[in-house]
Motif scaffolding. Structure first.
Motif, mmCIF file in Angstrom:
data_model
loop_
_atom_site.group_PDB
_atom_site.id
_atom_site.type_symbol
_atom_site.label_atom_id
_atom_site.label_comp_id
_atom_site.label_asym_id
_atom_site.label_seq_id
_atom_site.Cartn_x
_atom_site.Cartn_y
_atom_site.Cartn_z
ATOM 1 N N LEU A 62 10.415 -5.923 -3.595
ATOM 2 C CA LEU A 62 9.836 -4.734 -3.400
ATOM 3 C C LEU A 62 10.046 -4.374 -2.000
ATOM 4 C CD1 LEU A 62 6.384 -5.671 -4.980
ATOM 5 C CD2 LEU A 62 7.985 -3.959 -5.834
ATOM 6 N N ARG A 63 10.421 -5.231 -1.016
ATOM 7 C CA ARG A 63 10.713 -4.679 0.313
ATOM 8 C C ARG A 63 11.983 -3.981 0.307
ATOM 9 N NH1 ARG A 63 8.457 -10.102 3.436
ATOM 10 N NH2 ARG A 63 6.106 -9.418 3.746
ATOM 11 N N THR A 64 12.946 -4.234 -0.330
ATOM 12 C CA THR A 64 14.190 -3.435 -0.351
ATOM 13 C C THR A 64 14.500 -2.443 -1.209
ATOM 14 O OG1 THR A 64 15.145 -4.940 -1.832
ATOM 15 C CG2 THR A 64 15.400 -5.652 0.467
ATOM 16 N N ILE A 65 13.677 -2.225 -2.260
ATOM 17 C CA ILE A 65 13.577 -1.112 -3.093
ATOM 18 C C ILE A 65 13.646 0.137 -2.526
ATOM 19 C CG2 ILE A 65 12.671 0.027 -5.089
ATOM 20 C CD1 ILE A 65 12.076 -2.964 -6.190
ATOM 21 N N GLU A 80 13.342 6.539 -6.067
ATOM 22 C CA GLU A 80 13.078 7.919 -6.446
ATOM 23 C C GLU A 80 11.886 8.350 -7.011
ATOM 24 O OE1 GLU A 80 15.838 11.920 -7.239
ATOM 25 O OE2 GLU A 80 16.604 9.907 -7.399
ATOM 26 N N SER A 81 10.792 8.866 -6.469
ATOM 27 C CA SER A 81 9.650 9.093 -7.173
ATOM 28 C C SER A 81 9.399 10.497 -7.617
ATOM 29 C CB SER A 81 8.657 8.639 -6.201
ATOM 30 O OG SER A 81 8.096 9.767 -5.244
ATOM 31 N N PRO A 82 8.756 10.732 -8.417
ATOM 32 C CA PRO A 82 8.045 11.916 -9.011
ATOM 33 C C PRO A 82 7.322 12.816 -7.958
ATOM 34 C CG PRO A 82 6.709 10.478 -10.118
ATOM 35 C CD PRO A 82 7.778 9.684 -9.520
ATOM 36 N N LEU A 83 7.316 12.387 -6.770
ATOM 37 C CA LEU A 83 6.503 12.858 -5.745
ATOM 38 C C LEU A 83 7.532 13.638 -4.732
ATOM 39 C CD1 LEU A 83 4.589 10.163 -5.940
ATOM 40 C CD2 LEU A 83 3.206 11.541 -5.001
ATOM 41 N N GLY A 84 8.772 13.650 -5.412
ATOM 42 C CA GLY A 84 9.823 14.598 -4.680
ATOM 43 C C GLY A 84 10.409 13.838 -3.401
ATOM 44 N N GLU A 85 10.164 12.533 -3.469
ATOM 45 C CA GLU A 85 10.703 11.902 -2.096
ATOM 46 C C GLU A 85 10.757 10.251 -2.581
ATOM 47 O OE1 GLU A 85 7.720 11.197 1.183
ATOM 48 O OE2 GLU A 85 6.408 12.419 -0.142
ATOM 49 N N VAL A 86 11.785 9.506 -1.711
ATOM 50 C CA VAL A 86 11.940 8.192 -2.278
ATOM 51 C C VAL A 86 11.035 7.149 -1.378
ATOM 52 C CG1 VAL A 86 13.736 6.528 -1.516
ATOM 53 C CG2 VAL A 86 14.456 8.621 -2.322
ATOM 54 N N LEU A 87 10.577 6.420 -2.309
ATOM 55 C CA LEU A 87 9.662 5.166 -1.881
ATOM 56 C C LEU A 87 10.198 4.302 -1.134
ATOM 57 C CD1 LEU A 87 6.725 4.272 -1.708
ATOM 58 C CD2 LEU A 87 6.810 3.484 -4.024
ATOM 59 N N LYS A 88 10.002 3.921 -0.240
ATOM 60 C CA LYS A 88 10.691 2.642 0.325
ATOM 61 C C LYS A 88 9.564 1.935 1.425
ATOM 62 C CE LYS A 88 13.230 5.101 4.084
ATOM 63 N NZ LYS A 88 14.790 5.466 4.392
ATOM 64 N N ILE A 89 9.699 0.834 1.555
ATOM 65 C CA ILE A 89 8.701 -0.067 2.373
ATOM 66 C C ILE A 89 9.016 -0.213 3.623
ATOM 67 C CG2 ILE A 89 7.353 -2.257 2.376
ATOM 68 C CD1 ILE A 89 6.624 -0.488 0.226
ATOM 69 N N GLU A 90 8.060 0.247 4.761
ATOM 70 C CA GLU A 90 8.036 -0.154 6.016
ATOM 71 C C GLU A 90 6.829 -0.751 6.506
ATOM 72 O OE1 GLU A 90 9.444 3.367 7.574
ATOM 73 O OE2 GLU A 90 11.441 3.629 7.068
ATOM 74 N N PRO A 91 6.703 -1.380 7.738
ATOM 75 C CA PRO A 91 5.226 -1.559 8.381
ATOM 76 C C PRO A 91 4.657 -0.258 8.775
ATOM 77 C CG PRO A 91 7.496 -3.081 9.394
ATOM 78 C CD PRO A 91 8.088 -1.757 8.598
ATOM 79 N N SER A 92 3.282 -0.587 8.827
ATOM 80 C CA SER A 92 2.486 0.553 9.314
ATOM 81 C C SER A 92 2.057 -0.006 10.517
ATOM 82 C CB SER A 92 1.585 1.035 8.486
ATOM 83 O OG SER A 92 0.644 -0.331 7.755
ATOM 84 N N HIS A 115 0.889 -1.217 0.153
ATOM 85 C CA HIS A 115 -0.104 0.040 -0.039
ATOM 86 C C HIS A 115 0.737 1.099 -0.044
ATOM 87 C CE1 HIS A 115 -2.669 3.000 2.030
ATOM 88 N NE2 HIS A 115 -3.603 2.320 1.119
ATOM 89 N N ILE A 116 0.693 2.017 -1.119
ATOM 90 C CA ILE A 116 1.705 3.052 -1.252
ATOM 91 C C ILE A 116 1.141 4.607 -0.647
ATOM 92 C CG2 ILE A 116 3.389 1.938 -2.677
ATOM 93 C CD1 ILE A 116 2.238 3.480 -5.024
ATOM 94 N N HIS A 117 -0.156 4.713 -0.688
ATOM 95 C CA HIS A 117 -0.639 5.945 -0.232
ATOM 96 C C HIS A 117 -0.771 5.694 1.252
ATOM 97 C CE1 HIS A 117 -3.850 8.863 0.425
ATOM 98 N NE2 HIS A 117 -3.725 9.352 -0.789
ATOM 99 N N PRO A 118 -0.597 7.286 1.841
ATOM 100 C CA PRO A 118 -0.628 7.088 3.398
ATOM 101 C C PRO A 118 -2.038 6.807 3.882
ATOM 102 C CG PRO A 118 0.596 9.301 2.518
ATOM 103 C CD PRO A 118 -0.225 8.355 1.330
ATOM 104 N N TRP A 119 -2.038 5.856 5.013
ATOM 105 C CA TRP A 119 -3.184 5.773 5.716
ATOM 106 C C TRP A 119 -3.796 6.983 6.557
ATOM 107 C CZ3 TRP A 119 -5.434 1.649 4.017
ATOM 108 C CH2 TRP A 119 -4.628 0.335 3.703
#
Length: 409
Positions: free
Chosen positions: A349-352, A355-367, A138-142
């Motif tokens: 996917l968990r380690t990638i 660098e996204s066009p949203l101005g920040e890096v997308l990386k996976i962490e638990p919520s 899930h890449i959108h913030p909760w």
């Protein structure tokens, strides 16, 4: 005999070649009649084109199959079923609207294909998905992450702008899952603030909320809610609804003479021409992206320029770069895994760090519940002279905050 052997060999070669170029199928579900779904889909198609033009993935082209959810939960769920059984896609991507996603979760869990979901903020969707869906990203913030991020942002803004004072906050929220869960998240943050804890401590001494029926779902009269807000006299007024609510809420606020110092809108997308409306000036918005990020991010500029060249329009919602990211992030995982093996892609996917066009890096962490959560916070932006300027994070700021809010002519 030799002719038969030669023919058999020829057929094997042709069959092998056909197998080699079979596309990798990605199934998307988006609300195509809404600006968020329309532009997200266009951005996905842009990403697929770029990737295919560069040679595809694992020597195979990508094929994007899109079904319209129409913002309807039943149709959104049926779309997942069709993509899995009729279209036989390899992966799921999308979508928008928490209520739709809640209906999709059981179908997604039924097939357990790797899913990279770009929409749905309601924590109810996270609860429904549960902690064991290792295939779900899930890449959108909760909603609770968004509420936390806004608190951090406003505290930093208050420190950076001594003339800004925030003590009383009012949240107007659409009565569906998206708005209601946003309100619940704010209530939790308010309880922490009253104890002197959490991101809103010191800037949320008083809090009140009221619901409204969104114009996207048949509503459109906000006067009762706005008069409640006016009586409360907040320093910070926030509405959480959809793009169809944007112009009428501001117009009716002016009609009832309600002009808080900070007027904030928090829809997933804004009308494409909102910035041209005089009422837009100095309205603040929560979002993940703005075109002005082109000034500080080469990746954002590449996305923007390529989108405009392909579609002859400006991306007007953050769901456009989010949809683009949706595809590229998944593809980077496939490339790193080096195959379509499910477990290998999940691990990749968990380690990638993309660098996204949203101005920040997308990386996976638990919520709170799921293992694979992407972005945590949105940004605080402001309409100035028809442009969405970044106000916070301060290190990405493209303009200074215009304060206090006053209606344009």
């Amino acid at each position: 005999m030799k002719r038969s052997i030669g023919l058999a060999f020829f057929l094997v070669v042709i069959f092998s070649f056909a197998m080699a170029v079979d596309p990798i199928k990605i199934g998307a579900v988006n609300p195509l009649g809404d600006i968020t779904g329309d532009q997200s889909t266009k951005a996905m198609r842009l990403a697929v084109k770029e990737i295919n033009d560069a040679g595809g993935v694992l020597g195979r082209p990508l094929e994007l199959i899109v079904i319209d959810s129409e913002l309807n939960p039943a149709k959104g769920a049926a779309a997942i079923e069709r993509l899995a059984t009729v279209e036989k896609v390899d992966f799921f991507v999308g979508g928008m609207a928490s209520g739709v996603h809640l209906a999709q979760v059981p179908i997604l869990k039924k097939y357990q294909k790797i899913t990279v979901w770009a929409g749905a903020a309601s924590h109810q969707a996270e609860i429904a998905m549960g902690p064991d869906a290792d295939w779900y990203f899930h890449i959108h913030p909760w909603d609770y992450q968004q509420g936390e991020g806004y608190g951090i942002g406003w505290r930093e803004i208050v420190q950076a702008y001594p003339n800004v004072d925030i003590k009383k906050i009012f949240l107007a929220y659409e009565e569906g899952a998206f708005g209601t869960d946003s309100y619940t998240a704010y209530l939790d943050l308010y309880e922490l603030a009253k104890k002197g804890e959490g991101p809103w401590q010191g800037i949320m001494d008083e809090f009140k909320g009221a619901s409204f029926k969104s114009a996207a779902l048949g509503g459109g009269d906000y006067r009762a809610m706005l008069n409640q807000a006016k009586a409360f006299d907040p320093d910070l007024f926030v509405w959480a609804g959809y793009d169809a609510d944007a112009i009428p809420i501001v117009a009716q606020a002016k009609e009832v003479n309600f002009a808080p110092d900070l007027l904030v809108g928090a829809p997933p997308g804004w009308p494409a021409d909102f910035g041209k409306n005089p009422l837009a000036e100095n309205v603040i918005l929560y979002g993940m992206w703005a075109p002005t990020l082109n000034d500080v991010s080469p990746v954002a500029k590449h996305f923007y320029d390529a989108y405009v060249e392909m579609w002859k329009e400006e991306p007007a919602t953050y769901f456009a770069p989010l949809g683009y990211t949706n595809i590229y992030f998944l593809v980077e995982g496939i490339k790193k895994a080096g195959s379509l093996d499910k477990e290998a892609i999940i691990s990749a996917l968990r380690t990638i760090e993309y660098e996204s066009p949203l101005g920040e890096v997308l990386k996976i962490e638990p919520s709170r519940i799921i293992t694979n959560q992407g972005f945590k916070y949105q940004k605080i932006l402001q309409w100035q002279n028809g442009r969405q300027e970044v106000i916070w994070p301060l290190d990405l700021a493209t303009a200074t905050l215009a304060y206090p809010f006053a209606f344009g002519k």
